[in-house]
Motif scaffolding. Sequence first.
Motif, short mmCIF file in Angstrom:
data_model
loop_
_atom_site.label_atom_id
_atom_site.label_comp_id
_atom_site.label_asym_id
_atom_site.label_seq_id
_atom_site.Cartn_x
_atom_site.Cartn_y
_atom_site.Cartn_z
N ASP A 255 0.83 -1.17 0.03
CA ASP A 255 -0.19 0.09 0.12
C ASP A 255 0.67 1.38 -0.11
OD1 ASP A 255 -2.36 -1.45 -0.10
OD2 ASP A 255 -2.46 -1.44 2.09
N LYS A 256 1.93 1.20 0.89
CA LYS A 256 2.88 2.39 0.71
C LYS A 256 3.62 2.63 -0.55
CE LYS A 256 4.28 1.80 5.61
NZ LYS A 256 5.32 1.49 6.48
N VAL A 257 3.97 1.35 -1.21
CA VAL A 257 4.54 1.48 -2.54
C VAL A 257 3.43 2.14 -3.69
CG1 VAL A 257 5.28 0.20 -4.63
CG2 VAL A 257 5.69 -0.43 -2.20
N ALA A 258 2.07 1.65 -3.45
CA ALA A 258 1.31 2.14 -4.12
C ALA A 258 1.05 3.93 -3.89
CB ALA A 258 -0.17 1.59 -4.20
N ALA A 259 1.10 4.18 -2.83
CA ALA A 259 1.07 5.73 -2.32
C ALA A 259 2.34 6.47 -2.52
CB ALA A 259 0.53 5.80 -1.09
#
Length: 536
Positions: free
Chosen positions: A412-416
Amino acid sequence: MTDVPDKPSAPSATGAPGASSSPSAPGAPSATGAPGASSSPSAPGAPSATGAPGTPSAPGAPTATGAPGSSRAAGALPARALDRRGAILGVATAGAAAVVGTAIHAWNGASHGGATGSGRTTEATVTVKGMRFVPDTIDVASGDRLVITLENTGDQVHDLVLAGGATTGRVAAGASARLDAGVITGPVEGWCSIAGHRAQGMVLRITADGRATGAAQPSQAATGHGGHGGHGAAADGPSATPNREAPLPEGFTPFDAALAPAPAGTVHQHTLTVTEVPSAYVGAGVTQTRWTFNGTAPGPVLRGKVGDTFEITLVNNGSMSHSIDFHAGIVSPDAVMRSINPGESLVYSFTAEHAGIWLYHCSTAPMSVHLASGMHGAVIIDPDGLAGVDREYVLIQSEIYLGPEGGVTDADKVAAKAPDLMCFNGAAFQYALQPLKARPGERVRFWVMDAGPSLPTSFHVVGLQFDTVFFEGAYQLGGPDGVGRSWRGGSQALGLQPAQGGFVEAVVPAVGSYAVVTHAFADMEKGAMAILKASE
Ligand SMILES: [Cu+2]
């Protein structure tokens, strides 16, 4: 002439950690067996006891039973392992073989409150298309027992995990596995537990009598995002907290930033073996499970000259599908960049037609997660006429998105695009704590690559100016043609977008500690910094 391969390893066979179902040959028939036939009932509330990592179930052995914390309701059926060992994924070049075992993992998480069920069993088959389960919703009559066959028609390893813990285990591309979902009395969510896959949309919804929402039962409501109970999933728990003041851990050796000259010869043979390394130090006092080429993140730096040929053998000793994409070569991507199952290998050859520092990376979806997890490196192709210098360093900037301590990248952090740490060569702050070296008067060349996956860099050295800049294939300053000499140009920063690279040169004027940074300072403060320590 030929380089000595840097890793002439005969990879050992690896089963997928935690996988009860290992790769099988594409097109292998899916397991069959009478769902519900029980050979070895387990006790109510028995703890989950799936096979040891990499150990396929013994023929006929009972497999895992109830997920921790879920009690077995009356009428729920016990687990039974169905072994179809024998279909071997043989990879002669890798010397690896994986045994196929398919197991049914029973779980009765939907059978709370003494539900006895209707006595009927519903069979469902789910396939994979890209990053989707097809179908992505299964509706059953409330009280029916559900058995799902996951046919992995995708191009990489997947699994199916249900809230509460039932899982197919890892299923290779082309293979299939069955899962006993137990008696369904309400909505149940499932997903693929491989890092990043759930976030990409690999979610399966089971509904009872068409009710997709409503009173989720306690064990489901309590199951958070993140692959609870899934084999190989990140450990549950909060993200690791970086400590930017942490010293380098005992025994940690920074990635060697000093660059050796291109080896002699025009053919360079290398074996890049993918391994998933637990407890790799990523800086700021944190360790993560890193996905690597040859055990390090970044992977080995390869170097040659324009016109050289690279013959790369990629070996997948990981637990999921991986692949490789060399920007240094001009190739048709279809075959050489394909994802390969654990235990497989491929050969990827290219001729370096153009100079530069070129990214290589895993190109298995989601690429952002594979790359951020460590699967990147550089190929340096020297431009003709490259001058000698006193020292050469290579610094590859990348982002780190922390999962739990020791866990895997947080997708999720990667996507953000919200990294916790930024680093040169895989570990934040490593060269601030163990500086790079130079002497006054020396000319130092920094080869710089932005591996991303998503953020740029503005490479700068405090106190110095660059008199030579080579950016993406051409000199902007200096070089054999002395670009900029007539107008006395200088450069303060090399700006690079993800997958861009180049080199800069500067002469160190005096003793001192020169901070080497990305001038995107928030990223510098997350660890993309080094010290060039000049001393007599
Ligand atoms: Cu990968």
